[in-house]
Motif scaffolding. Structure first.
Motif, PDB file in Angstrom:
ATOM      1  N   TRP A  42      84.917  51.987   9.856  1.00  0.00           N
ATOM      2  CA  TRP A  42      85.547  50.676  10.067  1.00  0.00           C
ATOM      3  C   TRP A  42      84.491  49.647  10.471  1.00  0.00           C
ATOM      4  CZ3 TRP A  42      86.128  47.953  14.755  1.00  0.00           C
ATOM      5  CH2 TRP A  42      86.895  46.800  14.653  1.00  0.00           C
ATOM      6  N   ARG A  43      83.585  50.014  11.386  1.00  0.00           N
ATOM      7  CA  ARG A  43      82.526  49.085  11.805  1.00  0.00           C
ATOM      8  C   ARG A  43      81.591  48.766  10.647  1.00  0.00           C
ATOM      9  NH1 ARG A  43      79.438  50.265  17.025  1.00  0.00           N
ATOM     10  NH2 ARG A  43      78.554  48.300  16.371  1.00  0.00           N
ATOM     11  N   TRP A  44      81.251  49.771   9.854  1.00  0.00           N
ATOM     12  CA  TRP A  44      80.386  49.549   8.701  1.00  0.00           C
ATOM     13  C   TRP A  44      81.055  48.601   7.712  1.00  0.00           C
ATOM     14  CZ3 TRP A  44      81.498  50.861   3.613  1.00  0.00           C
ATOM     15  CH2 TRP A  44      80.464  50.647   2.706  1.00  0.00           C
ATOM     16  N   HIS A  45      82.341  48.822   7.427  1.00  0.00           N
ATOM     17  CA  HIS A  45      83.082  47.992   6.480  1.00  0.00           C
ATOM     18  C   HIS A  45      83.199  46.553   6.995  1.00  0.00           C
ATOM     19  CE1 HIS A  45      85.892  46.929   3.353  1.00  0.00           C
ATOM     20  NE2 HIS A  45      86.720  46.467   4.275  1.00  0.00           N
ATOM     21  N   THR A  46      83.493  46.404   8.264  1.00  0.00           N
ATOM     22  CA  THR A  46      83.609  45.070   8.857  1.00  0.00           C
ATOM     23  C   THR A  46      82.270  44.327   8.771  1.00  0.00           C
ATOM     24  OG1 THR A  46      85.293  45.883  10.370  1.00  0.00           O
ATOM     25  CG2 THR A  46      84.244  43.807  10.946  1.00  0.00           C
ATOM     26  N   ASN A  47      81.195  45.020   9.089  1.00  0.00           N
ATOM     27  CA  ASN A  47      79.877  44.396   8.996  1.00  0.00           C
ATOM     28  C   ASN A  47      79.531  44.032   7.558  1.00  0.00           C
ATOM     29  OD1 ASN A  47      79.424  44.520  11.745  1.00  0.00           O
ATOM     30  ND2 ASN A  47      78.334  46.455  11.645  1.00  0.00           N
ATOM     31  N   LYS A  48      79.915  44.888   6.622  1.00  0.00           N
ATOM     32  CA  LYS A  48      79.638  44.613   5.214  1.00  0.00           C
ATOM     33  C   LYS A  48      80.393  43.369   4.746  1.00  0.00           C
ATOM     34  CE  LYS A  48      80.118  46.557   0.612  1.00  0.00           C
ATOM     35  NZ  LYS A  48      80.688  47.607  -0.194  1.00  0.00           N
ATOM     36  N   VAL A  49      81.675  43.275   5.102  1.00  0.00           N
ATOM     37  CA  VAL A  49      82.489  42.117   4.712  1.00  0.00           C
ATOM     38  C   VAL A  49      81.927  40.846   5.347  1.00  0.00           C
ATOM     39  CG1 VAL A  49      84.760  41.052   5.007  1.00  0.00           C
ATOM     40  CG2 VAL A  49      84.588  43.416   4.239  1.00  0.00           C
ATOM     41  N   THR A  50      81.555  40.928   6.601  1.00  0.00           N
ATOM     42  CA  THR A  50      80.985  39.770   7.281  1.00  0.00           C
ATOM     43  C   THR A  50      79.671  39.351   6.627  1.00  0.00           C
ATOM     44  OG1 THR A  50      82.013  40.457   9.346  1.00  0.00           O
ATOM     45  CG2 THR A  50      80.210  38.881   9.518  1.00  0.00           C
ATOM     46  N   HIS A  51      78.861  40.316   6.268  1.00  0.00           N
ATOM     47  CA  HIS A  51      77.590  40.013   5.616  1.00  0.00           C
ATOM     48  C   HIS A  51      77.812  39.352   4.254  1.00  0.00           C
ATOM     49  CE1 HIS A  51      73.351  40.362   4.677  1.00  0.00           C
ATOM     50  NE2 HIS A  51      73.657  40.964   3.538  1.00  0.00           N
ATOM     51  N   LEU A  52      78.745  39.880   3.476  1.00  0.00           N
ATOM     52  CA  LEU A  52      79.041  39.283   2.172  1.00  0.00           C
ATOM     53  C   LEU A  52      79.577  37.862   2.325  1.00  0.00           C
ATOM     54  CD1 LEU A  52      80.622  42.320   0.306  1.00  0.00           C
ATOM     55  CD2 LEU A  52      78.398  41.273  -0.118  1.00  0.00           C
ATOM     56  N   ALA A  53      80.443  37.656   3.322  1.00  0.00           N
ATOM     57  CA  ALA A  53      80.973  36.316   3.570  1.00  0.00           C
ATOM     58  C   ALA A  53      79.852  35.373   4.005  1.00  0.00           C
ATOM     59  CB  ALA A  53      82.073  36.370   4.621  1.00  0.00           C
ATOM     60  N   SER A  54      78.933  35.879   4.797  1.00  0.00           N
ATOM     61  CA  SER A  54      77.797  35.074   5.238  1.00  0.00           C
ATOM     62  C   SER A  54      76.931  34.659   4.050  1.00  0.00           C
ATOM     63  CB  SER A  54      76.960  35.871   6.236  1.00  0.00           C
ATOM     64  OG  SER A  54      75.765  35.200   6.539  1.00  0.00           O
ATOM     65  N   GLN A  55      76.728  35.568   3.121  1.00  0.00           N
ATOM     66  CA  GLN A  55      75.956  35.229   1.928  1.00  0.00           C
ATOM     67  C   GLN A  55      76.679  34.165   1.094  1.00  0.00           C
ATOM     68  OE1 GLN A  55      75.424  39.070   0.117  1.00  0.00           O
ATOM     69  NE2 GLN A  55      73.400  39.332   1.022  1.00  0.00           N
ATOM     70  N   GLY A  56      77.993  34.297   0.980  1.00  0.00           N
ATOM     71  CA  GLY A  56      78.768  33.290   0.258  1.00  0.00           C
ATOM     72  C   GLY A  56      78.689  31.935   0.933  1.00  0.00           C
ATOM     73  N   TYR A  57      78.736  31.921   2.258  1.00  0.00           N
ATOM     74  CA  TYR A  57      78.638  30.660   2.996  1.00  0.00           C
ATOM     75  C   TYR A  57      77.246  30.056   2.832  1.00  0.00           C
ATOM     76  CZ  TYR A  57      79.400  27.219   6.637  1.00  0.00           C
ATOM     77  OH  TYR A  57      79.535  26.044   7.323  1.00  0.00           O
ATOM     78  N   GLU A  58      76.223  30.898   2.782  1.00  0.00           N
ATOM     79  CA  GLU A  58      74.868  30.403   2.563  1.00  0.00           C
ATOM     80  C   GLU A  58      74.754  29.740   1.183  1.00  0.00           C
ATOM     81  OE1 GLU A  58      70.299  32.118   2.441  1.00  0.00           O
ATOM     82  OE2 GLU A  58      71.893  33.352   3.268  1.00  0.00           O
ATOM     83  N   ARG A  59      75.359  30.356   0.162  1.00  0.00           N
ATOM     84  CA  ARG A  59      75.361  29.741  -1.169  1.00  0.00           C
ATOM     85  C   ARG A  59      76.101  28.405  -1.145  1.00  0.00           C
ATOM     86  NH1 ARG A  59      75.979  35.189  -2.551  1.00  0.00           N
ATOM     87  NH2 ARG A  59      78.243  35.006  -2.657  1.00  0.00           N
ATOM     88  N   LEU A  60      77.194  28.349  -0.388  1.00  0.00           N
ATOM     89  CA  LEU A  60      77.944  27.096  -0.250  1.00  0.00           C
ATOM     90  C   LEU A  60      77.075  26.018   0.389  1.00  0.00           C
ATOM     91  CD1 LEU A  60      80.570  25.403  -0.281  1.00  0.00           C
ATOM     92  CD2 LEU A  60      81.149  26.491   1.900  1.00  0.00           C
TER      93      LEU A  60
END
Length: 172
Positions: A42-60
């Motif tokens: 669960w912690r790994w998945h949460t961190n992965k989702v947060t990281h992917l969202a962070s990358q998307g926000y960086e592209r934005l």
């Protein structure tokens, strides 16, 4: 003096105890290990989702810095669609609302700000969205609606901004 006379009797008592409690101990250890593995996943998945969202926000943010309106909309909508339960989605919606205001698309900006103000999981973003929505409503001369929105955002942290906007309403 010991309860058991010989080592063989002690060994036999331990074996009998193990036979009696073996299933319970094995089940308990298995359950603990499974819970630990589930928690780590669960912690790994949460961190992965947060990281992917962070990358998307960086592209934005890169699209915002290039002032590319189509990319801003595309990246913001993609981020909100892919990761709607993250803080990054709420922040992307605020960026999208700012873009809509700069493009003079007031209705779209209001819709996005209302969404963040009512559905964000982070109270600070709710208040920021409400204040921005109130500014839009004041610009449209919808003073009654602006007062209702400001009433929801009236917290001690944002009191000076709320009072300033209320003053703008009364002055107008």
């Amino acid at each position: 003096m010991s309860v058991y006379m010989t080592e063989e009797e002690q060994l036999a008592a331990i074996k009998a105890w193990w036979e009696k409690h073996q299933r319970f101990i094995s089940t308990l250890l298995t359950a603990i290990l499974l819970l630990f593995a589930a928690f780590k996943y669960w912690r790994w998945h949460t961190n992965k989702v947060t990281h992917l969202a962070s990358q998307g926000y960086e592209r934005l943010m890169m699209a915002v810095s290039k002032a590319d309106g189509q990319s801003v909309e595309a990246h913001a909508n993609a981020l909100v669609a892919a990761h709607p339960k993250t803080v990054y989605a709420d922040a992307a919606q605020l960026v999208l609302a700012k873009h809509f205001v700069s493009e003079m698309q007031w209705d779209k900006a209001k819709w996005v700000l209302e969404s963040v103000a009512s559905q964000s999981k982070m109270p600070a973003l709710q208040h920021v969205a409400a204040l921005r929505l109130a500014r839009l409503l004041i610009a449209e001369k919808a003073f009654d609606k602006a007062e209702v929105v400001l009433a929801k955002a009236d917290t001690p942290m944002y009191k000076p901004l709320v009072d300033e906007l209320k003053g703008d309403i009364f002055a107008a």
